[in-house]
Design an enzyme around this catalytic site. Structure first.
Site: not given
Ligand code: UD1
Length: 352
Positions: A201
């Site tokens: 991811h």
């Molecule tokens: C975040 C953390 C990362 C951690 C990871 C675990 C930061 C900078 N990064 O990254 O360190 O390893 O979480 O998962 O905080 N999304 C969904 N549903 C959710 C959450 C996210 O669909 O419940 C999708 C959204 O499109 C979002 C993307 O995933 O834009 C990324 O989510 P985000 O929280 O921004 O960062 P992660 O890649 O999950």
């Protein structure tokens, strides 16, 4: 004493659970739990609260997704009035996600004490958003709880005074120790005898079409020798669809709950990942781990544990995988203080 915990994203939940439990069993400490809502899908959040027996959050800020600036700013704006109203004596933040750094910044400016659980880790790679979050959070924290000695050394080098720093061990391993027997009793349907468990991811791997394509192609090649089980993070699933990449020969699953994922990890032949926490869990479980990153903020997993850094070198992936399949994978040993009691040590230090 009133402690306010801030969690927001999936890896925070396994880290906060043992600390909340340790304070709960001591009594005399009021605890408030704030969920920023950075992760909001049921299978990225709710199911972890259930399986890890974390109480329902007292406050959910429901910030959701966004660019880093937007998400961080939204968390800051929404948490400030909560801190002002609840007046905690100490705010505990966990790991290195945007929720961690945003909460630390707000508290520092409100002159509310901050404790950072999993302090001092450094990849020395500032292109990683998590590295920025770690640097900022550690500079602003009053109490820094490190999982391994390298954390103390990094913080010392950055001028943080030693009396603030406490080597307590790994809280994520507390959760693993607690739930390992449950995981081993969990039956998994149609589990291949030997398989590679894959997670992916990191923006550096999945946001660039070339890079994601080359990793998926390498996984397809691995798939000719070994079954692949791949629970897919929502971000990665979005990118696979957006870039129109072929995955028909890979077994893609939805993100798994904690106990099921642990069950898959414990039985895996090898884990291929770009996660931080999984490098630690595989080290504890003595399962070989091939990490698709150039660096790690968790060097003990390489020096002491079962981790091998692969970077972008897919030829190296093939070679290391062949070693493991020949029975020559790293067995490693368990780093000091990764013993299931880190949360209790944190509570002892805070309450003392
Ligand atoms: C975040 C953390 C990362 C951690 C990871 C675990 C930061 C900078 N990064 O990254 O360190 O390893 O979480 O998962 O905080 N999304 C969904 N549903 C959710 C959450 C996210 O669909 O419940 C999708 C959204 O499109 C979002 C993307 O995933 O834009 C990324 O989510 P985000 O929280 O921004 O960062 P992660 O890649 O999950």
């Amino acid at each position: 004493m009133h402690i306010l915990h801030v969690v927001g994203a999936r890896p925070n939940f396994m880290k906060a659970a043992p600390v909340i439990r340790a304070f709960g069993s001591r009594g005399g400490v009021k605890q408030t739990l704030v969920h920023t809502g950075q992760h909001y899908d049921a299978n990225m959040s709710d199911v972890f609260f259930q399986q890890l027996s974390i109480p329902a959050p007292d406050v959910n800020l429901a910030v959701g997704s966004g660019t880093h600036a937007k998400q961080t700013a939204e968390i800051m704006t929404r948490i400030e009035p909560v801190i002002l109203e609840r007046k905690p004596d100490l705010v505990l933040v966990y790991g290195d996600v945007n929720s961690t750094a945003a909460a630390a910044l707000v508290c520092a400016k409100l002159l509310v004490k901050v404790g950072h659980v999993e302090a001092g880790l450094r990849s020395f790679d500032r292109t990683m958003p998590e590295e920025i979050n770690r640097l900022v959070t550690d500079q602003l924290s009053d109490l820094l709880f490190t999982p391994s000695r390298d954390g103390n050394e990094n913080l010392g080098r950055e001028g943080i005074s030693p009396e603030k720093i406490h080597l307590v061990g790994n809280v994520m391993i507390d959760t693993l120790v607690q739930l390992l027997s449950t995981a081993m009793q969990t039956e998994i349907q149609n589990l291949p005898a030997r398989y590679a468990l894959v997670t992916l991811h990191r923006p550096s791997n999945v946001d660039d079409p070339q890079s994601l394509r080359s990793i998926l192609e390498a996984l397809l090649a691995v798939g000719e020798r070994l079954a692949i089980v791949f629970p897919v993070h929502p971000r990665t699933r979005q990118r696979i669809t957006e870039f129109g990449l072929a995955t028909d020969r890979l077994q893609l699953l939805e993100p798994l709950p904690y106990v099921e994922f642990l069950a898959y990890q414990r039985r895996a032949t090898v884990v291929i990942t770009d996660s931080g926490g999984i490098q630690e869990e595989t080290t504890y479980l003595h399962i070989p781990c091939l990490t698709l990153r150039e660096n790690t903020e968790r060097p003990v997993t390489v020096n002491i544990g079962t981790n091998v850094l692969i970077g972008r070198d897919m030829q190296k992936l093939r070679v290391e995988l062949a070693n493991i399949l020949d029975g020559n994978g790293k067995r490693g040993s368990t780093p000091p203080l990764w013993d299931g009691h880190a949360g209790e040590r944190i509570a002892d230090i805070i309450v003392a």
